[in-house]
Design a protein around this motif. Structure first.
Motif, PDB file in Angstrom:
ATOM      1  N   GLN A  88       0.827  -1.203   0.000  1.00  0.00           N
ATOM      2  CA  GLN A  88       0.000   0.000   0.000  1.00  0.00           C
ATOM      3  C   GLN A  88       0.866   1.260   0.000  1.00  0.00           C
ATOM      4  OE1 GLN A  88      -2.677  -0.323   3.355  1.00  0.00           O
ATOM      5  NE2 GLN A  88      -4.322  -1.095   2.057  1.00  0.00           N
ATOM      6  N   GLN A  89       1.940   1.233   0.787  1.00  0.00           N
ATOM      7  CA  GLN A  89       2.852   2.371   0.832  1.00  0.00           C
ATOM      8  C   GLN A  89       3.454   2.638  -0.543  1.00  0.00           C
ATOM      9  OE1 GLN A  89       6.680   1.666   2.616  1.00  0.00           O
ATOM     10  NE2 GLN A  89       6.729   3.685   3.587  1.00  0.00           N
ATOM     11  N   PHE A  90       3.858   1.572  -1.231  1.00  0.00           N
ATOM     12  CA  PHE A  90       4.424   1.728  -2.568  1.00  0.00           C
ATOM     13  C   PHE A  90       3.394   2.351  -3.514  1.00  0.00           C
ATOM     14  CE2 PHE A  90       5.275   0.294  -6.874  1.00  0.00           C
ATOM     15  CZ  PHE A  90       6.625   0.594  -7.024  1.00  0.00           C
ATOM     16  N   GLY A  91       2.150   1.871  -3.421  1.00  0.00           N
ATOM     17  CA  GLY A  91       1.103   2.423  -4.274  1.00  0.00           C
ATOM     18  C   GLY A  91       0.909   3.916  -4.052  1.00  0.00           C
ATOM     19  N   ARG A  92       0.980   4.344  -2.797  1.00  0.00           N
ATOM     20  CA  ARG A  92       0.834   5.774  -2.509  1.00  0.00           C
ATOM     21  C   ARG A  92       1.995   6.577  -3.093  1.00  0.00           C
ATOM     22  NH1 ARG A  92      -0.834   3.656   2.576  1.00  0.00           N
ATOM     23  NH2 ARG A  92       1.217   4.081   3.484  1.00  0.00           N
ATOM     24  N   HIS A  93       3.201   6.033  -3.004  1.00  0.00           N
ATOM     25  CA  HIS A  93       4.355   6.742  -3.552  1.00  0.00           C
ATOM     26  C   HIS A  93       4.281   6.836  -5.081  1.00  0.00           C
ATOM     27  CE1 HIS A  93       6.106   6.453   0.444  1.00  0.00           C
ATOM     28  NE2 HIS A  93       7.123   7.193   0.042  1.00  0.00           N
ATOM     29  N   VAL A  94       3.809   5.772  -5.719  1.00  0.00           N
ATOM     30  CA  VAL A  94       3.671   5.817  -7.183  1.00  0.00           C
ATOM     31  C   VAL A  94       2.655   6.884  -7.583  1.00  0.00           C
ATOM     32  CG1 VAL A  94       2.914   4.532  -9.221  1.00  0.00           C
ATOM     33  CG2 VAL A  94       4.392   3.431  -7.542  1.00  0.00           C
ATOM     34  N   ALA A  95       1.575   6.996  -6.796  1.00  0.00           N
ATOM     35  CA  ALA A  95       0.536   7.978  -7.112  1.00  0.00           C
ATOM     36  C   ALA A  95       1.066   9.413  -7.058  1.00  0.00           C
ATOM     37  CB  ALA A  95      -0.636   7.825  -6.148  1.00  0.00           C
ATOM     38  N   LEU A  96       2.142   9.630  -6.316  1.00  0.00           N
ATOM     39  CA  LEU A  96       2.732  10.962  -6.195  1.00  0.00           C
ATOM     40  C   LEU A  96       3.987  11.138  -7.035  1.00  0.00           C
ATOM     41  CD1 LEU A  96       2.374  11.347  -2.314  1.00  0.00           C
ATOM     42  CD2 LEU A  96       0.892  12.334  -4.069  1.00  0.00           C
ATOM     43  N   HIS A  97       4.390  10.076  -7.725  1.00  0.00           N
ATOM     44  CA  HIS A  97       5.653  10.088  -8.468  1.00  0.00           C
ATOM     45  C   HIS A  97       5.503  10.916  -9.753  1.00  0.00           C
ATOM     46  CE1 HIS A  97       9.191   8.426 -10.589  1.00  0.00           C
ATOM     47  NE2 HIS A  97       9.637   8.176  -9.372  1.00  0.00           N
ATOM     48  N   PRO A  98       6.572  11.596 -10.195  1.00  0.00           N
ATOM     49  CA  PRO A  98       6.486  12.360 -11.453  1.00  0.00           C
ATOM     50  C   PRO A  98       6.054  11.516 -12.646  1.00  0.00           C
ATOM     51  CG  PRO A  98       8.471  12.951 -10.235  1.00  0.00           C
ATOM     52  CD  PRO A  98       7.858  11.803  -9.498  1.00  0.00           C
ATOM     53  N   ALA A  99       6.335  10.206 -12.602  1.00  0.00           N
ATOM     54  CA  ALA A  99       5.973   9.327 -13.725  1.00  0.00           C
ATOM     55  C   ALA A  99       4.622   8.651 -13.530  1.00  0.00           C
ATOM     56  CB  ALA A  99       7.060   8.269 -13.920  1.00  0.00           C
ATOM     57  N   ARG A 100       3.792   9.210 -12.648  1.00  0.00           N
ATOM     58  CA  ARG A 100       2.546   8.525 -12.274  1.00  0.00           C
ATOM     59  C   ARG A 100       1.565   8.351 -13.425  1.00  0.00           C
ATOM     60  NH1 ARG A 100       2.752  13.491  -9.997  1.00  0.00           N
ATOM     61  NH2 ARG A 100       1.200  15.060 -10.643  1.00  0.00           N
ATOM     62  N   THR A 101       1.683   9.157 -14.481  1.00  0.00           N
ATOM     63  CA  THR A 101       0.741   9.048 -15.609  1.00  0.00           C
ATOM     64  C   THR A 101       1.233   8.122 -16.706  1.00  0.00           C
ATOM     65  OG1 THR A 101       1.711  11.009 -16.657  1.00  0.00           O
ATOM     66  CG2 THR A 101      -0.168  11.358 -15.175  1.00  0.00           C
ATOM     67  N   THR A 102       2.419   7.546 -16.559  1.00  0.00           N
ATOM     68  CA  THR A 102       2.952   6.664 -17.590  1.00  0.00           C
ATOM     69  C   THR A 102       2.216   5.326 -17.572  1.00  0.00           C
ATOM     70  OG1 THR A 102       4.632   5.739 -16.124  1.00  0.00           O
ATOM     71  CG2 THR A 102       5.220   7.737 -17.348  1.00  0.00           C
ATOM     72  N   PRO A 103       2.237   4.590 -18.690  1.00  0.00           N
ATOM     73  CA  PRO A 103       1.586   3.270 -18.701  1.00  0.00           C
ATOM     74  C   PRO A 103       2.132   2.333 -17.627  1.00  0.00           C
ATOM     75  CG  PRO A 103       2.079   3.981 -20.933  1.00  0.00           C
ATOM     76  CD  PRO A 103       2.727   4.985 -20.020  1.00  0.00           C
ATOM     77  N   ALA A 104       3.438   2.367 -17.372  1.00  0.00           N
ATOM     78  CA  ALA A 104       4.024   1.485 -16.363  1.00  0.00           C
ATOM     79  C   ALA A 104       3.479   1.793 -14.975  1.00  0.00           C
ATOM     80  CB  ALA A 104       5.547   1.619 -16.365  1.00  0.00           C
TER      81      ALA A 104
END
Length: 455
Positions: free
Chosen positions: A414-430
């Motif tokens: 869950q923590q990783f998911g939250r960090h991805v949601a805030l990451h600069p690359a969050r809109t990429t397909p990956a």
């Protein structure tokens, strides 16, 4: 041709549950135990089937599958038997495969789906006979069998589903308690307290893995009391470490530091208990952003590892603290501290830990710990911008965790998911793909992992 009964009828007849009131009591007992071991607590008051429904089940007059609660309870009562198979009729003809062997022997059906349960049940029956044959409350054979069962449990714990193992450990702990409530020769009393303490410690760890922190702390307190009564420093130090670990994951780093320090007052003759305490303390200091104290604790753990000359005086397995586990505790510490150098150190420690876990034989891999090391590695890579490298580790974790769920891995995912949601690359397909995979994983019903399996 005579119509054969459904498998449900065969099972209840062989278990002696063919009377409705008997089955009802067994159903209610199973519901309460399932609520305690796996949750939710509402299962404890799940209503049993009405008598007319029970009669329909016995005669195979099932038009729809039972509701979700009832399915879980029935699968708990008849482990390894799929619901669809439970209510299907057996057939004496070759044209109806899959059920005809059930009319001959339920044990064969259970060997198809839950071999270990059947094998261990038979072994436990033999052990109980041997205990009675010794003619006293506790004798050398009883103690030897109890210690062998504990070694097997702590060895298998890291790669088995937690829920089913919980039930087995609970039954063994109850036997240890029963022995202590009897009158045994004095030379066995201390060993029984150690055994009971270890088993309560395993139940505490399992409760923690199931996300039941209050229950875990209660079990740990009893485990520590048993260590006190036995005068066993290794057990007392290990339990204090477990209590510190629970506090750490519960967001109470000050308590984690205090409990780890308290554990250090008990000096076991040998083993890894103090290395574990220092490593837990380092993570808690990291969580508190006390970098100097955190690094000092990591250094103490490393020094103790270098000076260790003998193995643990506890039964090993989940109670040991191998180097791979020490490495990922260090990676967690560096992640908490943050900054380029700490992130680089975190990635290096986690990568080494994952490699060491993977090098272990398949049946000895510590699946939950390896998953946590992978999560450390994924967070370190994500923090330096390597989303693809981070996602690769998380996909591996999701595959294992779908079959062996633990609370700590759930929190890290869950923590990783939250960090991805805030990451600069969050809109990429990956980024979208890994977030969708995490959401789908959280919605899945956990599947059981066969003993020793990881693929």
């Amino acid at each position: 041709m005579e119509t054969e009964p459904p498998l449900f009828q065969i099972l209840v007849n062989q278990k002696g549950w063919q009377e409705y009131e008997v089955f009802k009591r067994r159903y209610q007992d199973a519901a309460r135990e399932l609520a305690e071991t796996e949750g939710p607590t509402s299962l404890a008051t799940a209503p049993p089937p009405e008598k007319r429904q029970f009669v329909r089940w016995v005669h195979g007059e099932v038009k729809t599958t039972p509701r979700t609660e009832a399915r879980r309870i029935l699968q708990f009562m008849f482990p390894g038997v799929p619901i669809g198979r439970l209510f299907a009729r057996a057939s004496a003809t070759n044209s109806s495969p899959g059920l005809r062997e059930a009319r001959e022997s339920v044990s064969e059906d259970q060997f198809d789906y839950g071999a270990e349960d059947v094998v261990m049940a038979a072994a436990n029956e033999s052990a109980r006979f041997a205990a009675r044959a010794e003619g006293s409350n506790v004798g050398p054979h009883t103690m030897e069998q109890l210690e062998a069962d504990i070694r097997r449990i702590v060895t298998n714990y890291p790669n088995r589903p937690v829920g089913p193992l919980f039930r087995e450990v609970r039954a063994l702990r109850n036997r240890a308690f029963e022995f202590l409530e009897g009158r045994q020769p004095p030379q066995y009393t201390r060993d029984l307290y150690v055994a009971a303490g270890v088993l309560c410690g395993v139940l505490a760890n399992a409760s923690f893995d199931l996300g039941r922190y209050e229950a875990a702390e209660t079990q740990a307190r009893t485990a520590f009391m048993c260590g006190e009564l036995a005068g066993h420093n290794g057990l007392r130090a290990w339990v204090r470490g477990l209590q510190a670990l629970i506090a750490y994951w519960d967001g109470r780093p000050h308590d984690a530091v205090r409990l780890a320090e308290a554990g250090g007052h008990f000096a076991p003759e040998r083993g890894t208990a103090h290395i574990r305490l220092a490593s837990i303390q380092a993570r808690a200091y990291g969580q508190l952003q006390q970098a100097t104290d955190a690094i000092a604790a990591l250094n103490r753990a490393n020094d103790m590892r270098d000076q260790m000359t003998a193995g643990d005086d506890l039964p090993g397995g989940m109670m040991a603290f191998p180097e791979a586990k020490q490495l990922f505790y260090a990676s967690s510490t560096h992640l908490w501290l943050g900054g380029n150098q700490h992130l680089s150190d975190a990635e290096a420690r986690a990568d080494e830990a994952v490699s060491m876990f993977e090098a272990a034989p398949l049946e000895q891999r510590r699946l939950g710990e390896m998953s946590l090391a992978r999560m450390d590695l994924s967070m370190a890579r994500l923090s330096r911008g390597d989303l693809d490298g981070a996602a690769l580790q998380v996909y591996e974790v999701l595959g294992v965790d779908a079959r062996r769920r633990t609370e700590s891995v759930r929190k890290r995912v869950q923590q990783f998911g939250r960090h991805v949601a805030l990451h600069p690359a969050r809109t990429t397909p990956a980024a979208r793909a890994i977030r969708e995979a995490i959401v789908a994983h959280q919605e899945q019903t956990p599947a059981e992992l066969p003993p020793g399996g990881s693929q």
